[in-house]
Write an enzyme that holds these catalytic residues in place. Structure first.
Site, PDB file in Angstrom:
ATOM      1  N   SER A 154       3.662   1.759  -7.931  1.00  0.00           N
ATOM      2  CA  SER A 154       3.856   2.966  -7.126  1.00  0.00           C
ATOM      3  C   SER A 154       5.100   2.764  -6.266  1.00  0.00           C
ATOM      4  O   SER A 154       5.722   1.703  -6.298  1.00  0.00           O
ATOM      5  CB  SER A 154       2.643   3.206  -6.237  1.00  0.00           C
ATOM      6  OG  SER A 154       2.671   2.288  -5.157  1.00  0.00           O
ATOM      7  N   LYS A 155       5.413   3.783  -5.499  1.00  0.00           N
ATOM      8  CA  LYS A 155       6.630   3.744  -4.669  1.00  0.00           C
ATOM      9  C   LYS A 155       6.675   2.520  -3.753  1.00  0.00           C
ATOM     10  O   LYS A 155       7.751   2.072  -3.388  1.00  0.00           O
ATOM     11  CB  LYS A 155       6.709   5.014  -3.816  1.00  0.00           C
ATOM     12  CG  LYS A 155       7.063   6.236  -4.634  1.00  0.00           C
ATOM     13  CD  LYS A 155       8.064   7.128  -3.884  1.00  0.00           C
ATOM     14  CE  LYS A 155       8.508   8.291  -4.746  1.00  0.00           C
ATOM     15  NZ  LYS A 155       7.519   9.392  -4.749  1.00  0.00           N
ATOM     16  N   ARG A 156       5.497   2.023  -3.397  1.00  0.00           N
ATOM     17  CA  ARG A 156       5.464   0.852  -2.516  1.00  0.00           C
ATOM     18  C   ARG A 156       6.207  -0.330  -3.131  1.00  0.00           C
ATOM     19  O   ARG A 156       6.668  -1.224  -2.437  1.00  0.00           O
ATOM     20  CB  ARG A 156       4.020   0.422  -2.244  1.00  0.00           C
ATOM     21  CG  ARG A 156       3.297   1.292  -1.249  1.00  0.00           C
ATOM     22  CD  ARG A 156       1.882   0.830  -1.065  1.00  0.00           C
ATOM     23  NE  ARG A 156       1.118   0.902  -2.311  1.00  0.00           N
ATOM     24  CZ  ARG A 156       0.554  -0.120  -2.897  1.00  0.00           C
ATOM     25  NH1 ARG A 156       0.634  -1.321  -2.367  1.00  0.00           N
ATOM     26  NH2 ARG A 156      -0.115   0.018  -4.018  1.00  0.00           N
TER      27      ARG A 156
END
Ligand code: GLU
Length: 475
Positions: A242-244
């Site tokens: 994910s964007k993390r």
């Protein structure tokens, strides 16, 4: 003939996982001289947008994943789904369901309370005399698929091997909703049948849908395609990417100065390997690709490795090609203005000196700054260390010598430097470092003679004069 498809739902940009699925489909098709089809699964009208469709197409084009047929759009095919559903009802393989959402919910809750499976209880499955066409036209009703309730369904996956599902776990799923729209598992199968797909290559988040889809293929009288479910891509902490974990959209990598072939090379290695080879040309990928070498375990996304690959692709790219690619970044980094003319031959020559030092096109653009800029800003530390009284006379002497030089080549420049350092009995660095600060503002750059040659006589003299003046003003 191998026929495969990439079937994104346009509810977001093309992301790393989707791009890898597209790539594996593309490679499998090319390896087998087959056909690669793009299908846009946009039946979820609330979440699909034109912007995302365009973005997915843009991402595919940027990665060079050309498709042979499509893009087909599911929203153009609603009549087709309807006619297939009608056919299944007529053949007794599907049935109209009159249960209202409220009734279904109440019965589902009751089943859970009694410790039973919450799946559809089959109430409308066997009601005699119901479900005729006329009746359906009066009232909008859903269509459910009659799933076999006994025995097992085996998914023989090209990557995961045999996976067995118990049929009594399978629901009589709705294939057409009461509002007349088709559902995911149905549209996928109808389309795969209609466009004669031979291999379904997709993320393993769809594995649980596969037994249901197998029964729909059978009901439609179609040979079951072969399946290859790709393991997920995880972040470094082993959670779903994910964007993390960094940028996940393909086009974000374009903006960050990555080359499409570097990203393709990185994506293919997320799950696939060929001995311990890391760098592959497109031709090699097509030649070597097979599912035998796709791992069963989830792949871990590693941004540092992607950056390393990008640096390798920059080193190996022809300078002329990099010269084309770097222009938008020179504009974005405010190094040139939009539409400013740069001599391509000169730019390529400058890039040749910087390729080995630039991991992205943004880094390359920023290193080109001192070749292109009119004014050089000095790094304070470099200035204090090298632009001082000690170097002033050397810079003046060099300036004088260079003014009369006509052949401004590395060979000639080297000769002049040599004469000056021999005359004063100093090391090359004592002259080269002040000159480097004068030319680039800092203490690190490619070889000083190359830098001088590329900056060119006129700018070199200007920069030397500025350095001499700077020293005069400071001391
Ligand atoms: N539209 C589905 C998705 O984006 C893919 C369906 C399939 O490949 O069968 O996840």
């Amino acid at each position: 003939m191998v026929r495969v498809r990439f079937a994104p739902s346009p509810t977001g940009f093309l992301h790393i996982g989707g791009a890898r699925t597209a790539l594996f489909n593309y490679l499998y098709a090319r390896h087998n001289n087959g056909v690669f089809i793009l299908r846009i699964e946009d039946t979820d009208r609330t979440r699909s947008t034109e912007e995302y469709i365009e973005a997915i197409i843009e991402g595919m084009k940027w990665l060079g994943l050309e498709w042979d047929e499509g893009p087909f759009r599911q929203t153009d095919r609603f009549d087709i789904y309807r006619s297939y559903a009608d056919m299944l009802v007529k053949e007794g393989k599907a049935y109209y369901c009159y249960c209202s959402p409220e009734e279904l919910e109440a019965r589902r809750k009751e089943a859970i309370a009694q410790g039973k499976s919450p799946k559809y209880d089959g109430r409308c499955r066997n009601i005699e005399g119901r479900g005729t066409r006329d009746e359906r036209q009066e009232k909008s009703v859903a269509v459910r698929f009659k799933m076999p309730q006994e025995g097992q369904t085996v998914v023989d996956d090209l990557i995961k091997g045999k996976i067995v599902f118990e049929n009594n776990q399978l629901d009589d799923l709705i294939i057409m909703r009461s509002d007349g729209t088709p559902t995911y598992n149905f549209t996928v199968v109808v389309d795969d049948v209609d466009i004669k797909i031979t291999h379904v290559i997709r993320g393993d988040d769809h594995l649980n849908n596969t037994p249901k889809q197998i029964h729909i293929y059978k009901a439609l009288g179609y040979d079951i395609p072969l399946f290859a479910h790709l393991p997920m891509i995880l972040g470094s902490d082993k959670t779903r990417l994910s964007k993390r974990h960094g940028a996940t959209s393909v086009m974000a990598y374009k903006d960050m100065g990555y080359l499409p072939d570097a990203l393709v090379n990185y994506l293919v290695r997320l799950g696939w390997s060929y001995g311990d080879q890391e760098i592959f040309s497109r031709e090699e990928l097509i030649k070597y690709f097979s599912f035998e070498n796709v791992g069963k375990a989830a792949a871990i996304f590693n941004p540092e490795k992607l950056l390393w690959l990008n640096s390798q692709y920059i080193i190996n790219a022809p300078a002329e090609k990099l010269a084309e690619l770097v222009i938008p970044f020179l504009v974005k980094e405010n190094i040139i203005s939009e539409g400013q003319d740069l001599n391509k031959e000169w730019l390529s020559k400058a890039i040749k000196t910087l390729k080995e030092r630039s991991k992205t096109l943004i880094e390359l653009a920023n290193s080109l700054r001192y070749y292109i800029a009119e004014e050089i800003e000095y790094d304070e530390k470099a200035k204090a260390k090298f632009l001082n009284e000690k170097s002033r006379d050397l810079l003046i002497e060099l300036n004088d010598r260079l003014t009369s030089v006509t052949d401004f080549s590395t060979q000639e420049l080297e000769k002049i430097f040599k004469e000056i350092i021999e005359k004063h009995n100093i090391k090359l660095g004592s002259l080269a470092q002040p000159v480097r600060v004068a030319m680039t503002g800092g203490t690190e750059s490619p070889g000083i003679f190359e830098v001088l040659e590329i900056v060119g006589k006129e700018k070199v003299l200007k920069r030397l004069e500025k350095a001499i003046k700077t020293i005069a003003n400071t001391f």
